[in-house]
Design a protein around this motif. Structure first.
Motif, PDB file in Angstrom:
ATOM      1  N   ARG A  20       0.832  -1.203   0.000  1.00 43.87           N
ATOM      2  CA  ARG A  20       0.000   0.000   0.000  1.00 43.87           C
ATOM      3  C   ARG A  20       0.866   1.252   0.000  1.00 43.87           C
ATOM      4  N   GLY A  21       1.933   1.227   0.793  1.00 46.69           N
ATOM      5  CA  GLY A  21       2.834   2.367   0.844  1.00 46.69           C
ATOM      6  C   GLY A  21       3.528   2.600  -0.483  1.00 46.69           C
ATOM      7  N   ARG A  22       3.935   1.513  -1.147  1.00 50.96           N
ATOM      8  CA  ARG A  22       4.594   1.650  -2.452  1.00 50.96           C
ATOM      9  C   ARG A  22       3.630   2.229  -3.479  1.00 50.96           C
ATOM     10  N   LYS A  23       2.374   1.821  -3.422  1.00 50.23           N
ATOM     11  CA  LYS A  23       1.379   2.363  -4.357  1.00 50.23           C
ATOM     12  C   LYS A  23       1.133   3.851  -4.095  1.00 50.23           C
ATOM     13  N   THR A  24       1.113   4.232  -2.810  1.00 50.32           N
ATOM     14  CA  THR A  24       0.925   5.646  -2.477  1.00 50.32           C
ATOM     15  C   THR A  24       2.091   6.484  -2.979  1.00 50.32           C
ATOM     16  N   LEU A  25       3.291   5.983  -2.772  1.00 53.00           N
ATOM     17  CA  LEU A  25       4.476   6.696  -3.254  1.00 53.00           C
ATOM     18  C   LEU A  25       4.448   6.826  -4.775  1.00 53.00           C
ATOM     19  N   ARG A  26       4.029   5.753  -5.438  1.00 52.41           N
ATOM     20  CA  ARG A  26       3.938   5.809  -6.899  1.00 52.41           C
ATOM     21  C   ARG A  26       2.921   6.849  -7.345  1.00 52.41           C
ATOM     22  N   LYS A  27       1.782   6.920  -6.651  1.00 53.62           N
ATOM     23  CA  LYS A  27       0.763   7.917  -6.978  1.00 53.62           C
ATOM     24  C   LYS A  27       1.309   9.328  -6.805  1.00 53.62           C
TER      25      LYS A  27
END
Length: 211
Positions: A20-27
């Motif tokens: 989830r954190g990696r997806k947020t950073l990507r966003k």
């Protein structure tokens, strides 16, 4: 490798530890690319980035301390994605000139899909000069390594050096500006033209010069 999933190096306490954190950073990085690309560094804002990303302001500060920090990370991220785009269709068994042709075609496709890269990288010269230099120095180094490998195989001249790599990179950068950003052209055709320059130069054959 999916270049949209590539993440730049971060300080140890800022690395996302969950999917989830990696997806947020990507966003956040994707949103920053659009925000900086459209508005430029000085007019872009953290609020603008989080609104585009659909994330809370607190999520931004989980990964970045400032607008400068995310800009720096974005330049690193874009540089990594350019590298992956150039490598996508490469094969170490390809002839040296074909490797350069494939690398350029991959870059042209990437630049046509992410036209903001030119504005962002150009601004990096003034916002974060070290990121600007790192981007071009690392790109030229990759080209030089390919050239030297080709020379070792006897496919290229043995006297190739760093200046040759920078010359090729300069050609690629401006071809991308003209034929991927300003007006899109078939990347394979443009890459073929560049490969022709590298393979044969632009001087007429000696027999034609003597006519």
């Amino acid at each position: 490798m999916n270049t949209d999933e590539a993440l730049p190096p971060s300080p140890s306490d800022k690395v996302p530890r969950t999917e989830r954190g990696r997806k947020t950073l990507r966003k956040l990085l994707n949103a920053a690319e659009v925000e900086f690309g459209e508005k430029g560094f000085h007019d872009a804002s953290i609020n603008g980035i989080t609104m585009r990303a659909g994330t809370a302001l607190g999520s931004f500060y989980t990964y970045f301390d400032s607008k400068e920090a995310i800009f720096r990370a974005l330049v690193s991220d874009l540089s990594a994605r350019v590298r992956e785009a150039a490598r996508k269709r490469q094969d170490e068994h390809l002839p040296a000139l074909e490797q350069e042709r494939v690398a350029l075609a991959g870059f042209l496709r990437f630049a046509s899909e992410r036209k903001e890269i030119y504005r962002i990288i150009d601004e990096a010269e003034f916002v974060d000069p070290s990121s600007f230099r790192d981007h071009y120095q690392s790109t030229a180094q990759r080209i030089l390594e390919r050239l030297r490998a080709g020379a070792q195989r006897g496919e290229l001249r043995s006297d190739l050096e760093e200046a040759h790599a920078w010359a090729i990179m300069g050609m690629n950068v401006f071809l991308g500006m003209r034929y991927a950003v300003w007006q899109e052209e078939d990347p394979e055709r443009i890459a073929d033209i560049a490969a022709g320059i590298l393979g044969a130069g632009i001087t007429a054959p000696k027999e034609r010069q003597e006519d």
